[in-house]
Design an enzyme around this catalytic site. Structure first.
Site, short mmCIF file in Angstrom:
data_model
loop_
_atom_site.label_atom_id
_atom_site.label_comp_id
_atom_site.label_asym_id
_atom_site.label_seq_id
_atom_site.Cartn_x
_atom_site.Cartn_y
_atom_site.Cartn_z
N SER A 63 0.88 -1.18 0.00
CA SER A 63 0.00 0.00 0.00
C SER A 63 0.91 1.22 0.00
O SER A 63 1.18 1.84 1.01
CB SER A 63 -0.94 -0.01 1.21
OG SER A 63 -0.25 0.19 2.41
N HIS A 177 -3.32 -6.05 3.01
CA HIS A 177 -2.41 -7.05 3.59
C HIS A 177 -3.09 -8.36 3.96
O HIS A 177 -2.44 -9.25 4.49
CB HIS A 177 -1.73 -6.48 4.84
CG HIS A 177 -0.80 -5.33 4.53
ND1 HIS A 177 -0.27 -4.52 5.49
CD2 HIS A 177 -0.32 -4.87 3.35
CE1 HIS A 177 0.51 -3.60 4.93
NE2 HIS A 177 0.48 -3.79 3.63
N GLN A 185 -6.11 -1.41 7.64
CA GLN A 185 -5.00 -2.30 7.31
C GLN A 185 -4.30 -2.89 8.54
O GLN A 185 -3.93 -4.06 8.54
CB GLN A 185 -3.98 -1.50 6.49
CG GLN A 185 -2.76 -2.23 6.02
CD GLN A 185 -1.88 -1.33 5.18
OE1 GLN A 185 -2.13 -1.14 3.99
NE2 GLN A 185 -0.85 -0.75 5.76
N GLU A 186 -4.11 -2.08 9.59
CA GLU A 186 -3.29 -2.54 10.72
C GLU A 186 -3.91 -2.17 12.07
O GLU A 186 -4.26 -1.01 12.29
CB GLU A 186 -1.88 -1.94 10.64
CG GLU A 186 -1.20 -2.28 9.32
CD GLU A 186 0.15 -1.57 9.12
OE1 GLU A 186 0.75 -1.09 10.11
OE2 GLU A 186 0.57 -1.49 7.96
N GLU A 227 1.69 -9.32 7.36
CA GLU A 227 2.62 -8.85 8.40
C GLU A 227 2.54 -9.72 9.65
O GLU A 227 2.99 -9.32 10.73
CB GLU A 227 2.36 -7.38 8.72
CG GLU A 227 2.65 -6.50 7.49
CD GLU A 227 2.66 -5.01 7.79
OE1 GLU A 227 2.29 -4.60 8.91
OE2 GLU A 227 3.05 -4.25 6.89
N ASP A 265 -3.29 1.72 11.81
CA ASP A 265 -2.93 2.26 10.50
C ASP A 265 -4.04 1.86 9.53
O ASP A 265 -3.98 0.82 8.89
CB ASP A 265 -1.58 1.72 10.01
CG ASP A 265 -1.25 2.26 8.61
OD1 ASP A 265 -2.01 3.12 8.10
OD2 ASP A 265 -0.24 1.83 8.02
N GLU A 306 -2.32 6.25 12.13
CA GLU A 306 -1.49 6.54 10.94
C GLU A 306 -2.38 6.53 9.71
O GLU A 306 -3.27 5.67 9.59
CB GLU A 306 -0.42 5.44 10.85
CG GLU A 306 0.47 5.49 9.62
CD GLU A 306 1.35 4.24 9.56
OE1 GLU A 306 1.72 3.70 10.62
OE2 GLU A 306 1.65 3.80 8.43
N ASP A 333 2.10 8.73 6.56
CA ASP A 333 2.91 7.71 5.88
C ASP A 333 2.82 7.92 4.37
O ASP A 333 3.72 8.47 3.75
CB ASP A 333 2.43 6.31 6.30
CG ASP A 333 3.06 5.19 5.49
OD1 ASP A 333 4.08 5.43 4.82
OD2 ASP A 333 2.52 4.06 5.50
N LYS A 358 10.37 5.13 6.59
CA LYS A 358 10.69 3.90 5.85
C LYS A 358 11.85 4.22 4.90
O LYS A 358 11.72 5.07 4.02
CB LYS A 358 9.49 3.48 5.00
CG LYS A 358 8.26 3.02 5.80
CD LYS A 358 7.05 2.98 4.87
CE LYS A 358 5.88 2.21 5.48
NZ LYS A 358 4.65 2.38 4.67
N HIS A 386 8.96 -1.13 9.06
CA HIS A 386 9.22 -2.16 8.05
C HIS A 386 8.30 -1.93 6.84
O HIS A 386 7.53 -0.97 6.82
CB HIS A 386 8.95 -3.54 8.66
CG HIS A 386 7.49 -3.75 8.99
ND1 HIS A 386 6.89 -4.97 9.04
CD2 HIS A 386 6.50 -2.84 9.26
CE1 HIS A 386 5.62 -4.83 9.35
NE2 HIS A 386 5.36 -3.56 9.49
N ARG A 387 8.32 -2.83 5.88
CA ARG A 387 7.33 -2.86 4.79
C ARG A 387 6.56 -4.17 4.88
O ARG A 387 7.00 -5.12 5.54
CB ARG A 387 8.00 -2.76 3.41
CG ARG A 387 8.79 -1.50 3.16
CD ARG A 387 8.05 -0.21 3.47
NE ARG A 387 6.81 0.01 2.75
CZ ARG A 387 6.63 0.92 1.79
NH1 ARG A 387 7.64 1.70 1.43
NH2 ARG A 387 5.46 1.09 1.22
N SER A 388 5.44 -4.24 4.18
CA SER A 388 4.68 -5.49 4.23
C SER A 388 5.43 -6.63 3.55
O SER A 388 5.31 -7.79 3.95
CB SER A 388 3.29 -5.30 3.63
OG SER A 388 3.38 -4.71 2.35
N LYS A 409 7.50 -0.03 14.18
CA LYS A 409 6.52 -1.07 13.87
C LYS A 409 7.17 -2.05 12.91
O LYS A 409 7.81 -1.66 11.94
CB LYS A 409 5.20 -0.50 13.33
CG LYS A 409 5.26 0.19 11.98
CD LYS A 409 3.82 0.44 11.47
CE LYS A 409 3.81 0.84 10.01
NZ LYS A 409 2.45 0.98 9.45
P1 PGA Z 1 3.20 -1.31 2.96
O1 PGA Z 1 2.33 -1.01 4.24
O2 PGA Z 1 4.57 -1.73 3.39
O3 PGA Z 1 2.43 -2.37 2.25
O4 PGA Z 1 3.23 -0.02 2.18
C1 PGA Z 1 2.85 -0.50 5.44
C2 PGA Z 1 2.16 0.75 5.84
O5 PGA Z 1 1.22 1.21 5.19
O6 PGA Z 1 2.56 1.33 6.85
ZN ZN Z 2 1.05 3.03 6.72
#
Ligand code: PGA
Ligand code: ZN
Length: 441
Positions: A63, A177, A185-186, A227, A265, A306, A333, A358, A386-388, A409
């Site tokens: 994402s 994810h 998402q999170e 994740e 997030d 986020e 982000d 990131k 991190h990344r997914s 995270k």
């Molecule tokens: P991504 O997601 O690594 O798939 O971009 C992580 C985030 O959105 O923080």
């Molecule tokens: Zn994010």
């Protein structure tokens, strides 16, 4: 008093590539490896004349923000669905190797700047952000090794105070994810009140185990998302938050900032279409989303949100910050993409009060450190991420400790590529019990 306590800690003062002799790169190589989703990425090895070498593997998001450094992929239909990275590897072994070995470098920043200049685009599209970031991270590791210092100490800016971060364990996955119905998402748990890194990791693992039982008891699947968090069949965030608070309590912890808080997030760009937020069967305006967050933050111990709104919803972001910025950490982000200039601009515009960090989003270690410096200068909070799509590379654990930003995270407290980072933090904490744990004051 022991010798180690009286010896000056040179490693905490010496900035990356500070007043030390120039370095010579003699070797630069890369190969295609697989990330945690089974997609190709690259691993880079960089060797210095003095003999030290550094290795790095490049993560990859799903994402992504529209202004992220471009990931160069082959687009060759018959191979890895077009996802191969042989062109990025050719950037490393061709032009970047030629550049890197052509002359001595005074510091990492000079190498990073020269790579950016050689690429010549604002988005690193020609040579690939994935190629540049792999070289930059491998160079940082090689330099730290050559100087006999842990990576976190090498990365520590002179004005920052290294510390161990609050881990944000992503225990429920949705959005891009996980193949479930959750739009957010999170859903993360953050042991802000833990007395130490070790106890924070313990809380994360124990709550994760309790959550699995809760979900199973509720007839939910306990399969995992990208994740490492669970991917239950719930449709509304409230259902997840209720299960999270129950799991925190089941495991014997106190929900809230004194114990274990919750961070979200939503990655709202992903469910924002035609000017509306399409959430759990409803189509909400920015104002209605903000009121939903206000309500959820009243009902549940949420401390951080986020990407609560979409990356291009600038007016909404400003309104969100005015409405909830005093109560909650609001992390940018997709809209900030770890870009120092964009973050500086957002800060001036009153958007958010924290930035996600990131390394591959901006494309070099130097620009990442610059983005973090901008945040420090303006009192913006920061969370390293991190990344997914990940590998076992634990670079971000050292980055978060050295810069002392106090938050990371890295997904669930499960799955090798996620725990690699938490385990590195555990190792640093064990070696350096003098480093404080937790959010900076
Ligand atoms: P991504 O997601 O690594 O798939 O971009 C992580 C985030 O959105 O923080
Ligand atoms: Zn994010």
């Amino acid at each position: 008093m022991t010798a180690s306590k009286t010896t000056p800690r040179r490693d905490l003062r010496d900035p990356p590539g500070g007043a030390v002799s120039p370095f010579h790169i003699t070797g630069l190589d890369a190969e295609q490896i697989l990330d945690s989703r089974g997609r190709p990425t690259l691993a880079v090895t960089l060797t210095l004349a003095a003999g030290a070498s550094g290795w790095a593997a490049v993560p990859s998001g799903a994402s992504t923000g529209t202004r992220e450094a471009v990931e160069l992929r082959d687009g060759e239909a018959g191979r890895y669905d077009g996802g191969g990275v042989t062109r990025a590897i050719a950037s490393v072994t061709g032009p970047l190797a030629e550049l890197a070995t052509a002359r001595p470098w005074p510091d990492l920043a000079a190498l990073d700047e020269a790579m950016i200049e050689l690429d010549g685009t604002s988005s690193k599209a020609r040579l690939g952000g994935n190629a540049l970031v792999g070289v930059s991270m491998a160079a940082a590791r090689a330099l730290a090794a050559e100087r006999g210092r842990p990576l976190w100490a090498f990365l520590a800016p002179p004005e920052a105070a290294p510390r161990l971060p609050v881990p944000h364990f992503n225990v429920v996955n949705g959005g891009a994810h996980a193949p479930n119905e959750l739009d957010f998402q999170e859903f993360m748990i953050a042991p802000i009140g833990a007395p130490s890194m070790a106890e924070a990791v313990r809380a994360g693992a124990e709550i994760y185990a309790r959550l699995r039982r809760r979900l199973a008891a509720d007839g939910q699947p306990t399969g995992l998302g990208d994740e490492g968090g669970f991917a239950p069949g719930y449709t509304h965030p409230r259902q997840v938050l209720t299960a999270l608070v129950a799991a925190i309590t089941d495991a014997g912890y106190t929900p809230g900032r004194d114990g274990v808080a919750i961070a979200l997030d939503p990655a709202a760009s992903q469910f924002h279409h035609d000017g509306r937020y399409h959430l759990a069967g409803q189509a909400l305006s920015s104002t209605e989303m903000i009121e939903l967050y206000a309500q959820l933050a009243t009902e549940f111990p949420i401390w951080s949100i986020e990407d609560g709104l979409a990356e291009d919803d600038t007016d909404g972001w400003r309104q969100l910050t005015q409405r909830l910025g005093e109560r909650l950490q609001l992390v940018g982000d997709d809209n900030f993409v770890t870009n120092p200039a964009i973050i500086e601009h957002a800060i001036a515009a009153g958007i958010g009060n924290a930035a996600l960090i990131k390394v591959n989003q901006v494309g070099t270690v130097t620009e990442t450190l610059q983005a973090m410096q901008v945040c420090r200068k303006h009192g913006y909070a920061q969370m390293v991420s991190h990344r997914s799509g990940e590998t076992v590379d634990d670079f971000i654990a050292d980055l978060v400790v050295g810069t002392g930003c106090g938050q990371i995270k890295s997904g669930a407290p499960a799955r090798g590529e996620r725990v690699a980072k938490y385990n590195r933090l555990t190792h640093i904490a064990a070696r350096r019990p003098d480093l404080p744990y937790g959010l900076p004051n």
